[in-house]
Scaffold this motif. Structure first.
Motif, PDB file in Angstrom:
ATOM      1  N   VAL A 133      64.741  47.555  91.750  1.00 44.29           N
ATOM      2  CA  VAL A 133      66.460  47.554  92.106  1.00 44.29           C
ATOM      3  C   VAL A 133      66.031  48.581  93.049  1.00 44.29           C
ATOM      4  O   VAL A 133      65.121  49.574  93.453  1.00 44.29           O
ATOM      5  CB  VAL A 133      66.774  47.737  91.449  1.00 44.29           C
ATOM      6  CG1 VAL A 133      68.091  47.979  91.555  1.00 44.29           C
ATOM      7  CG2 VAL A 133      66.271  47.208  89.664  1.00 44.29           C
ATOM      8  N   ARG A 134      66.777  48.345  94.290  1.00 43.32           N
ATOM      9  CA  ARG A 134      66.717  48.937  95.862  1.00 43.32           C
ATOM     10  C   ARG A 134      68.293  49.244  96.089  1.00 43.32           C
ATOM     11  O   ARG A 134      68.963  48.263  95.533  1.00 43.32           O
ATOM     12  CB  ARG A 134      66.275  48.637  97.398  1.00 43.32           C
ATOM     13  CG  ARG A 134      64.864  48.567  96.912  1.00 43.32           C
ATOM     14  CD  ARG A 134      63.563  49.420  96.350  1.00 43.32           C
ATOM     15  NE  ARG A 134      62.682  49.770  96.883  1.00 43.32           N
ATOM     16  CZ  ARG A 134      61.532  50.051  97.829  1.00 43.32           C
ATOM     17  NH1 ARG A 134      61.806  50.558  98.600  1.00 43.32           N
ATOM     18  NH2 ARG A 134      60.433  50.188  97.575  1.00 43.32           N
ATOM     19  N   VAL A 135      69.284  50.601  95.702  1.00 46.75           N
ATOM     20  CA  VAL A 135      70.354  50.889  96.107  1.00 46.75           C
ATOM     21  C   VAL A 135      70.257  51.350  97.746  1.00 46.75           C
ATOM     22  O   VAL A 135      69.929  52.688  98.194  1.00 46.75           O
ATOM     23  CB  VAL A 135      70.811  51.521  95.362  1.00 46.75           C
ATOM     24  CG1 VAL A 135      72.139  52.206  95.245  1.00 46.75           C
ATOM     25  CG2 VAL A 135      70.125  51.265  93.906  1.00 46.75           C
ATOM     26  N   GLY A 136      71.715  51.301  97.980  1.00 48.93           N
ATOM     27  CA  GLY A 136      72.288  51.905  99.303  1.00 48.93           C
ATOM     28  C   GLY A 136      71.460  51.561 100.660  1.00 48.93           C
ATOM     29  O   GLY A 136      70.836  50.645 101.087  1.00 48.93           O
ATOM     30  N   VAL A 137      72.352  52.693 102.163  1.00 47.20           N
ATOM     31  CA  VAL A 137      72.427  52.440 102.687  1.00 47.20           C
ATOM     32  C   VAL A 137      70.798  53.074 103.216  1.00 47.20           C
ATOM     33  O   VAL A 137      69.619  52.186 103.983  1.00 47.20           O
ATOM     34  CB  VAL A 137      72.481  53.611 103.279  1.00 47.20           C
ATOM     35  CG1 VAL A 137      74.235  53.587 103.342  1.00 47.20           C
ATOM     36  CG2 VAL A 137      72.424  55.088 103.031  1.00 47.20           C
ATOM     37  N   THR A 138      69.877  53.428 102.452  1.00 47.34           N
ATOM     38  CA  THR A 138      68.259  53.198 102.530  1.00 47.34           C
ATOM     39  C   THR A 138      67.436  52.563 101.569  1.00 47.34           C
ATOM     40  O   THR A 138      66.527  52.709 101.305  1.00 47.34           O
ATOM     41  CB  THR A 138      67.503  55.189 102.197  1.00 47.34           C
ATOM     42  OG1 THR A 138      67.926  55.154 100.890  1.00 47.34           O
ATOM     43  CG2 THR A 138      68.905  56.308 103.397  1.00 47.34           C
ATOM     44  N   GLN A 139      68.134  51.895 100.897  1.00 48.12           N
ATOM     45  CA  GLN A 139      67.326  51.453  99.742  1.00 48.12           C
ATOM     46  C   GLN A 139      66.698  51.540  98.643  1.00 48.12           C
ATOM     47  O   GLN A 139      65.427  51.849  98.690  1.00 48.12           O
ATOM     48  CB  GLN A 139      66.865  49.765 100.200  1.00 48.12           C
ATOM     49  CG  GLN A 139      67.968  48.599 101.171  1.00 48.12           C
ATOM     50  CD  GLN A 139      68.447  48.424  99.791  1.00 48.12           C
ATOM     51  OE1 GLN A 139      67.870  46.952  99.470  1.00 48.12           O
ATOM     52  NE2 GLN A 139      70.036  48.362  99.712  1.00 48.12           N
ATOM     53  N   PHE A 140      67.524  52.862  98.732  1.00 44.89           N
ATOM     54  CA  PHE A 140      66.538  54.242  97.723  1.00 44.89           C
ATOM     55  C   PHE A 140      66.193  52.922  96.203  1.00 44.89           C
ATOM     56  O   PHE A 140      66.406  52.602  95.375  1.00 44.89           O
ATOM     57  CB  PHE A 140      67.162  54.792  96.997  1.00 44.89           C
ATOM     58  CG  PHE A 140      66.634  56.299  96.426  1.00 44.89           C
ATOM     59  CD1 PHE A 140      65.944  56.914  97.270  1.00 44.89           C
ATOM     60  CD2 PHE A 140      66.602  56.128  95.193  1.00 44.89           C
ATOM     61  CE1 PHE A 140      65.014  58.010  96.614  1.00 44.89           C
ATOM     62  CE2 PHE A 140      65.910  57.138  94.586  1.00 44.89           C
ATOM     63  CZ  PHE A 140      65.386  58.231  95.819  1.00 44.89           C
ATOM     64  N   PRO A 141      64.929  53.251  96.101  1.00 46.51           N
ATOM     65  CA  PRO A 141      64.357  52.735  94.877  1.00 46.51           C
ATOM     66  C   PRO A 141      65.073  53.515  93.328  1.00 46.51           C
ATOM     67  O   PRO A 141      64.175  54.791  92.700  1.00 46.51           O
ATOM     68  CB  PRO A 141      62.560  53.022  94.869  1.00 46.51           C
ATOM     69  CG  PRO A 141      62.748  54.795  95.323  1.00 46.51           C
ATOM     70  CD  PRO A 141      64.160  54.615  96.989  1.00 46.51           C
ATOM     71  N   ALA A 142      65.295  52.744  93.224  1.00 42.03           N
ATOM     72  CA  ALA A 142      66.669  52.520  91.587  1.00 42.03           C
ATOM     73  C   ALA A 142      65.278  53.821  90.989  1.00 42.03           C
ATOM     74  O   ALA A 142      64.806  52.583  90.624  1.00 42.03           O
ATOM     75  CB  ALA A 142      67.149  52.433  91.467  1.00 42.03           C
ATOM     76  N   GLY A 143      65.377  54.457  89.728  1.00 42.58           N
ATOM     77  CA  GLY A 143      65.143  54.320  88.840  1.00 42.58           C
ATOM     78  C   GLY A 143      63.894  55.262  88.929  1.00 42.58           C
ATOM     79  O   GLY A 143      62.824  55.446  87.398  1.00 42.58           O
ATOM     80  N   VAL A 144      63.086  55.494  90.654  1.00 36.65           N
ATOM     81  CA  VAL A 144      62.490  56.627  90.497  1.00 36.65           C
ATOM     82  C   VAL A 144      62.545  57.711  89.567  1.00 36.65           C
ATOM     83  O   VAL A 144      63.248  58.688  89.967  1.00 36.65           O
ATOM     84  CB  VAL A 144      61.486  56.819  91.518  1.00 36.65           C
ATOM     85  CG1 VAL A 144      60.645  58.126  92.243  1.00 36.65           C
ATOM     86  CG2 VAL A 144      61.186  55.395  91.800  1.00 36.65           C
ATOM     87  N   GLY A 145      61.589  58.513  88.918  1.00 36.72           N
ATOM     88  CA  GLY A 145      61.760  59.987  88.251  1.00 36.72           C
ATOM     89  C   GLY A 145      62.222  59.593  87.048  1.00 36.72           C
ATOM     90  O   GLY A 145      63.265  60.836  86.209  1.00 36.72           O
ATOM     91  N   VAL A 146      62.667  59.060  86.545  1.00 33.16           N
ATOM     92  CA  VAL A 146      64.385  58.789  85.302  1.00 33.16           C
ATOM     93  C   VAL A 146      63.835  57.702  84.511  1.00 33.16           C
ATOM     94  O   VAL A 146      62.604  57.521  84.256  1.00 33.16           O
ATOM     95  CB  VAL A 146      65.300  57.883  85.736  1.00 33.16           C
ATOM     96  CG1 VAL A 146      66.317  58.622  86.730  1.00 33.16           C
ATOM     97  CG2 VAL A 146      64.978  56.744  85.824  1.00 33.16           C
ATOM     98  N   LYS A 147      63.694  58.390  82.920  1.00 31.40           N
ATOM     99  CA  LYS A 147      63.294  57.535  81.477  1.00 31.40           C
ATOM    100  C   LYS A 147      63.729  56.700  80.779  1.00 31.40           C
ATOM    101  O   LYS A 147      63.643  56.108  80.269  1.00 31.40           O
ATOM    102  CB  LYS A 147      62.139  59.229  80.709  1.00 31.40           C
ATOM    103  CG  LYS A 147      61.918  59.758  81.376  1.00 31.40           C
ATOM    104  CD  LYS A 147      60.853  60.616  80.594  1.00 31.40           C
ATOM    105  CE  LYS A 147      59.627  61.601  80.494  1.00 31.40           C
ATOM    106  NZ  LYS A 147      59.335  62.989  79.661  1.00 31.40           N
ATOM    107  N   ASN A 148      65.419  56.943  81.445  1.00 30.70           N
ATOM    108  CA  ASN A 148      66.469  56.485  81.143  1.00 30.70           C
ATOM    109  C   ASN A 148      67.714  55.921  81.720  1.00 30.70           C
ATOM    110  O   ASN A 148      67.425  56.723  82.660  1.00 30.70           O
ATOM    111  CB  ASN A 148      67.049  57.258  79.276  1.00 30.70           C
ATOM    112  CG  ASN A 148      67.854  55.782  79.079  1.00 30.70           C
ATOM    113  OD1 ASN A 148      69.043  55.604  79.136  1.00 30.70           O
ATOM    114  ND2 ASN A 148      67.395  55.993  77.772  1.00 30.70           N
ATOM    115  N   THR A 149      67.713  54.670  82.210  1.00 27.21           N
ATOM    116  CA  THR A 149      68.838  54.620  82.575  1.00 27.21           C
ATOM    117  C   THR A 149      70.176  55.316  82.640  1.00 27.21           C
ATOM    118  O   THR A 149      70.844  54.761  83.910  1.00 27.21           O
ATOM    119  CB  THR A 149      69.476  52.589  82.575  1.00 27.21           C
ATOM    120  OG1 THR A 149      70.164  52.492  81.017  1.00 27.21           O
ATOM    121  CG2 THR A 149      68.485  51.502  82.920  1.00 27.21           C
ATOM    122  N   SER A 150      70.710  55.949  81.754  1.00 27.17           N
ATOM    123  CA  SER A 150      71.703  56.676  81.264  1.00 27.17           C
ATOM    124  C   SER A 150      71.657  57.985  82.555  1.00 27.17           C
ATOM    125  O   SER A 150      72.737  58.299  82.719  1.00 27.17           O
ATOM    126  CB  SER A 150      71.359  57.075  79.862  1.00 27.17           C
ATOM    127  OG  SER A 150      70.964  57.936  79.847  1.00 27.17           O
TER     128      SER A 150
END
Length: 203
Positions: A67-84
């Protein structure tokens, strides 16, 4: 891109011209843009009209797809252990540029170190291209760049006329270690596989 926006939001380690080239090569003009891929294939998702809708899509697919997001298509989920733990700041343009440019600056430093930290500005276009490829695939020379330690150091000064070759096509084959996580609980260790950015490298 508005110079004032870059000055306010982008990582100060990057020159404004580099930030512009980076966003042009990998980003989106829509701050709510969410792109999702699984198994190397695009997953069609509804175009979000609000930040809440965008984050709903992100949280639905993170851990199961790229999943990529926003103006930089940032990689969502990097460095998190839970979607919350995924913050809605990802769809806020300034914060997305801040996060994305900081991550790209780290990748530039990783690539530059691999090249031996050259002082010659003529080498920078190749370093930039390799960094864009690493952003798109999550890998550089077998190393997962998003989770890697920042080697530190300044980013080489470059000529304003430095040529930037077009970025790697978005359907480039990803490294095997960047596959989607097999378990939703493994989000924190999941690599980012591929970028669906709008390619527009400047020459």
């Amino acid at each position: 891109m508005d110079p004032a926006f870059i000055k306010q939001c982008a990582d100060p380690a990057l020159k404004p011209a580099i930030v512009e080239q980076f966003v042009s090569a990998v980003g989106s003009g829509d701050p709510l843009a969410v792109t999702v891929k699984s198994g190397g294939r695009l997953i069609l998702v509804p175009k979000p009209k609000t930040p809440d809708e965008a984050m709903g899509i992100v949280r639905e697919y993170v851990g199961r797809a790229v999943v990529r997001v926003g103006v930089t298509q940032f990689p969502a989920g990097v460095g998190v252990k839970n979607t919350s733990e995924i913050s809605s700041e990802l769809v806020e343009p300034c914060e997305n540029l801040r996060k994305g440019s900081a991550m790209f600056a780290k990748i530039l430093r990783i690539v530059r170190k691999w090249y031996g930290n050259p002082a010659n500005s003529e080498v920078f276009p190749q370093i930039f291209d390799d960094a864009v490829y690493a952003w798109n695939t999550g890998q550089f020379e077998g190393q997962g760049v998003f989770q890697s330690q920042d080697p530190g150091g300044a980013i080489a000064e470059t000529s304003d006329k430095a040529k930037v070759v077009e970025a790697e096509p978005a359907d480039a084959a990803p490294a095997e270690s960047e596959a989607e996580p097999s378990n939703a609980n493994d989000i924190g260790v999941a690599g980012i596989r591929i970028d669906l950015s709008r390619i527009g490298g400047q020459k």
